[in-house]
Design an enzyme around this catalytic site. Structure first.
Site: not given
Ligand code: IPE
Ligand code: IPE
Ligand code: MG
Length: 242
Positions: A23, A40, A133
């Protein structure tokens, strides 16, 4: 006499699963007098860096919040911009293989545009054999939405006679979620100065540890992740015990 507190020589217990609420992109851009789209783009670049770093340090699971079921409330051009950034990221999907990161999308993907669904399927397929991962990208994700899906799924199984009401347990609910088969997040990180979950992993985070910071997501660097993990390692998780 009983020794209280943690043994200083005890090994560091690393989180297996970290979840991040990415965020603050809009405020990062505003601070620089840039359009929200620039925030963004910067956030997306940072996400790639943090995912690579998480893989490098041997984290098992990383779940990132990319777009919530509530984010459709934003102006159409911002939503389109975010989807285009996602398209660019997914077109890069071949890199996943070299990076040994296994990517999985969680959320209501079915309602997204067909080209995005195809790119998601390719990205998941291309990375399915990766052994590093596990990267979950929460897209059109809402914790309540996920639970509603899960309840419908369980109800359908009961109607079909595949299970009984007594088979509804914490385990069967967990297994009806997008995160089926994965450990719950140990640690939830939210930068940007907000102190809320915003509908993120509400079932899975029942016993998660939290880490909040004013840093805006594009400024959240590997050193901050390290700092957060250090803090996590000092905590005493009791899970209701003593
Ligand atoms: C997070 O940054 C990205 C998404 C929610 C898609 P924001 O766009 O929410 O940034 P702020 O909160 O307005 O700064
Ligand atoms: C949460 O951020 C969702 C994502 C980061 C994708 P928001 O910016 O949407 O959350 P609120 O609106 O501040 O709660
Ligand atoms: Mg926000």
């Amino acid at each position: 006499m009983f020794l209280k507190g943690k043994n200083k020589n005890a090994p560091r217990i690393m989180p297996r699963h970290i979840a991040i609420i990415m965020d603050g992109n809009g405020r990062w851009a505003k601070k620089r007098a840039l359009p929200r789209s620039a925030g963004h783009s910067a956030g997306s670049k940072n996400f790639k860096d943090i995912a690579r770093y998480s893989n490098k340090i041997g984290l098992e699971y990383l779940t990132v919040y990319a777009f919530s079921t509530e984010n459709w409330k934003r102006p159409a051009d911002e939503v389109e911009n975010i989807m285009n950034i996602l398209r660019d990221y997914l077109k890069d999907a071949k890199n996943f293989k070299d990076e040994n990161i296994k990517v999985k999308f969680i959320g209501n993907i079915a309602v997204l545009p067909d080209d995005i669904k195809d790119l998601i399927a390719d990205a998941e397929e291309n990375s399915k054999d990766a052994t590093g991962l596990h990267l979950n990208i929460a897209l059109n994700y809402g914790g309540r939405d996920e639970l509603v899906f899960a309840f419908k799924d369980l109800a359908n199984s009961i109607i079909k006679g595949e299970m009984s009401v007594d088979d509804i347990t914490e385990e069967t609910v967990s297994n009806a979620l997008y995160t089926k088969g994965q450990p719950d997040p140990d640690f939830i990180i939210r930068p940007s100065g907000e102190y809320r979950l915003s509908n993120y992993l509400i079932w899975q985070s029942a016993y998660a540890e939290f880490w909040f910071s004013d840093i805006l997501w594009p400024d959240f660097k590997p050193k901050h992740l390290e700092q957060a993990i250090d803090d996590y390692c000092k905590r005493n998780r009791r899970f209701g015990g003593v």
